[in-house]
Design a protein around this motif. Structure first.
Motif, short mmCIF file in Angstrom:
data_model
loop_
_atom_site.label_atom_id
_atom_site.label_comp_id
_atom_site.label_asym_id
_atom_site.label_seq_id
_atom_site.Cartn_x
_atom_site.Cartn_y
_atom_site.Cartn_z
N GLY A 1 0.76 -1.25 0.00
CA GLY A 1 0.00 0.00 0.00
C GLY A 1 0.79 1.30 0.00
N HIS A 2 2.12 1.24 0.28
CA HIS A 2 2.85 2.51 0.30
C HIS A 2 4.36 2.33 0.23
CE1 HIS A 2 3.16 6.86 1.16
NE2 HIS A 2 4.33 6.53 1.67
N ASN A 3 5.00 3.04 -0.70
CA ASN A 3 6.46 3.17 -0.65
C ASN A 3 6.88 4.57 -1.07
OD1 ASN A 3 7.63 3.37 -3.46
ND2 ASN A 3 6.38 1.54 -3.73
N ILE B 1 -0.41 10.13 -4.85
CA ILE B 1 0.07 11.39 -4.28
C ILE B 1 -0.12 11.37 -2.77
CG2 ILE B 1 -0.63 13.79 -3.99
CD1 ILE B 1 -0.67 14.14 -6.91
N GLU B 2 0.95 11.66 -2.03
CA GLU B 2 0.88 11.75 -0.58
C GLU B 2 1.03 13.22 -0.20
OE1 GLU B 2 4.14 9.99 1.80
OE2 GLU B 2 2.57 9.32 3.18
N GLY B 3 -0.12 13.88 -0.02
CA GLY B 3 -0.12 15.32 0.23
C GLY B 3 -0.28 16.05 -1.09
N VAL C 1 -3.76 15.20 2.31
CA VAL C 1 -2.66 15.81 3.07
C VAL C 1 -1.64 14.75 3.45
CG1 VAL C 1 -4.00 17.69 4.09
CG2 VAL C 1 -3.83 15.52 5.29
N TRP C 2 -0.35 15.14 3.42
CA TRP C 2 0.61 14.45 4.27
C TRP C 2 0.40 15.15 5.61
CZ3 TRP C 2 5.32 16.50 6.42
CH2 TRP C 2 6.08 15.51 7.11
N SER C 3 1.18 14.92 6.60
CA SER C 3 0.82 15.46 7.92
C SER C 3 0.81 16.99 7.97
CB SER C 3 1.78 14.87 8.96
OG SER C 3 1.51 13.49 9.11
N SER D 1 -4.62 7.90 5.33
CA SER D 1 -3.58 7.60 6.32
C SER D 1 -3.02 8.82 7.07
CB SER D 1 -2.42 6.83 5.68
OG SER D 1 -2.65 5.45 5.82
N HIS D 2 -2.82 9.95 6.41
CA HIS D 2 -2.22 11.09 7.12
C HIS D 2 -3.24 12.12 7.57
CE1 HIS D 2 2.21 10.53 6.93
NE2 HIS D 2 1.90 9.72 5.92
N LEU D 3 -4.54 11.83 7.42
CA LEU D 3 -5.56 12.74 7.92
C LEU D 3 -5.69 12.57 9.43
CD1 LEU D 3 -8.32 12.31 5.20
CD2 LEU D 3 -7.09 14.42 5.74
N THR E 1 -3.88 3.60 3.58
CA THR E 1 -2.90 2.75 2.90
C THR E 1 -1.77 2.29 3.82
OG1 THR E 1 -1.65 4.70 2.19
CG2 THR E 1 -3.24 3.76 0.62
N HIS E 2 -1.41 3.11 4.83
CA HIS E 2 -0.28 2.72 5.69
C HIS E 2 -0.47 3.28 7.09
CE1 HIS E 2 0.80 6.55 3.90
NE2 HIS E 2 1.94 6.66 4.56
N SER E 3 -1.29 2.55 7.88
CA SER E 3 -1.59 2.95 9.27
C SER E 3 -1.80 1.70 10.10
CB SER E 3 -2.87 3.79 9.31
OG SER E 3 -2.68 5.04 8.69
N SER F 1 -0.51 8.98 17.21
CA SER F 1 -1.50 9.80 16.48
C SER F 1 -1.73 9.32 15.05
CB SER F 1 -1.01 11.25 16.47
OG SER F 1 0.30 11.31 15.89
N ARG F 2 -0.74 8.64 14.44
CA ARG F 2 -0.87 8.16 13.05
C ARG F 2 -1.70 6.88 12.94
NH1 ARG F 2 -0.57 7.07 9.21
NH2 ARG F 2 1.25 6.74 7.92
N ASN F 3 -2.06 6.29 14.08
CA ASN F 3 -2.80 5.03 14.05
C ASN F 3 -4.30 5.24 14.18
OD1 ASN F 3 -0.50 3.59 13.58
ND2 ASN F 3 -0.12 3.10 15.75
N SER G 1 3.85 -0.98 3.57
CA SER G 1 5.18 -1.12 4.17
C SER G 1 5.85 0.20 4.59
CB SER G 1 6.11 -1.82 3.19
OG SER G 1 6.37 -0.99 2.07
N ASP G 2 5.61 1.28 3.81
CA ASP G 2 6.40 2.51 4.02
C ASP G 2 7.88 2.28 3.68
OD1 ASP G 2 6.33 5.23 4.55
OD2 ASP G 2 5.39 5.00 6.51
N PHE G 3 8.18 1.29 2.82
CA PHE G 3 9.54 1.06 2.37
C PHE G 3 10.13 2.37 1.83
CE2 PHE G 3 8.88 -3.72 1.29
CZ PHE G 3 9.50 -4.12 2.47
ZN LIG Z 1 3.22 8.34 4.86
#
Ligand SMILES: [Zn+2]
Length: 349
Positions: free
Chosen positions: A6-8, A130-132, A157-159, A203-205, A224-226, A235-237, A297-299
């Motif tokens: 879901g995320h790299n 797109i992340e953000g 948004v990203w954070s 994920s970053h909302l 996608t990655h939480s 807070s990200r979970n 993964s957030d690889f």
């Molecule tokens: Zn992220």
């Protein structure tokens, strides 16, 4: 076992790298977590490739900050649109150039059947994500152009805050309820994504933003990655209430390998056991259902457990899941089928 993820953040790594990006990725550079040769070794045939506009360094030592028992990493300020658009075009074009240089081995997927085709033919299924949305203008001209270039997924948004909303900071311990959610323009972006059938990534909302999207969207809710807040109060979970809404929508959560979202103490340390990851998987399966959990993964974007190391370590994770008691049918769902199914429900056939 094939893996879809879901995320790299490999595009960011390649953009910053010294080696020519297509060559580094397709031939392998053994830097970070991900390149095509290592993906093949680990069984990873596809995933979401994030376009992310980095902020200038703020002179904050994030490492020592996050080494504390409690932390609240300050967020960078809002970015200007022109430089953000430059970076967005640059990173999107990296994925396009990788596809072009790959002799048909890499495909930017626009449909679930594109992904299945890659799975059946040993190709890499890449989703342009797109992340953000700092690179998206308020009139959505860029959205149209990127959609035609293959963009099929957006985290508004990203954070960091932007014109579409407020993200969730990296705070431990903290619930995701950290501030205001979407702006009026953010609501318009959700509607535009629904019209184009672009997936919206939660994920970053923060929690308000999550509920803003949940009330408005006609698509499955996807993070996608939480991970699970009940296991690691970061807070990200996601809280159990959020997980219930995701289940209700027949949505999906990708388990993040970032150790600060896995470990109950919120620490960033690669000395983190796969057992700790399995606790999140069990919790997410219990609350979202066995059809609503996969990998995120957030690889190349996070500190991950040393036992995984990089994409080549995925079989070790799958083995740990098997030993933990997940049967083969469940493993296939978690490793790739759920992602393909939720994308089919989101994008249409
Ligand atoms: Zn992220």
């Amino acid at each position: 076992m094939p893996v879809f993820d879901g995320h790299n953040d490999v595009l960011l790594r390649l953009m910053r790298g010294k080696i020519q990006p297509e060559k580094a990725f397709l031939e392998g550079d053994n830097i970070g977590h991900l390149d095509w040769p290592r993906m093949k070794q680990g069984g990873m045939f596809g995933g979401f490739f994030a376009v992310y506009v980095p902020s200038e360094e703020m002179g904050v030592d994030v490492d020592s900050l996050m080494a504390r028992a409690e932390y609240d990493v300050p967020l960078p300020p809002v970015l200007d649109i022109a430089p953000s658009q430059r970076v967005t075009v640059h990173m999107s074009s990296l994925l396009i150039r990788i596809e072009r240089a790959s002799n048909g081995e890499v495909k930017i997927c626009r449909s679930a059947s594109d992904i299945r085709h890659c799975l059946d033919n040993g190709k890499l299924a890449a989703i342009l994500h797109i992340e953000g949305a700092e690179g998206i203008d308020p009139d959505f001209h860029m959205l149209d152009v990127l959609y035609e270039s293959g963009l099929r997924s957006i985290g508004p948004v990203w954070s960091r805050p932007n014109i579409f909303g407020h993200g969730v900071p990296f705070r431990y311990p903290s619930t995701p309820d950290t501030g205001p959610g979407l702006t009026e323009l953010g609501f318009e972006l959700v509607k535009a994504c629904n019209r184009l059938k672009i997936m919206i990534d939660l994920s970053h909302l923060n929690e308000k933003g999550f509920w803003d999207v949940a009330k408005l969207t006609d698509s499955p809710l996807v993070a996608t990655h939480s991970n699970a807040y009940e296991v690691c109060p970061h807070s990200r979970n996601l809280t159990d209430k959020q997980l219930a809404a995701i289940r209700e929508s027949r949505g999906m959560v990708g388990v993040n390998f970032a150790t600060s979202f896995i470990r109950p103490d919120g620490m960033r340390s690669d000395d983190t056991s796969l057992e700790d990851m399995l606790r999140h998987m069990d919790h997410l399966i219990e609350h979202v259902g066995v059809d609503g959990v996969g990998f995120g993964s957030d690889f190349d974007g996070a500190t991950i457990p040393a036992e995984i190391g990089d994409a080549r370590g995925l079989p070790r994770l799958v083995d740990a899941m098997r030993k933990h008691g997940y049967d083969e049918a469940t493993l296939r769902k978690l490793c790739y089928e759920n992602w393909i199914d939720v994308l089919e429900r989101t994008w249409g056939r």
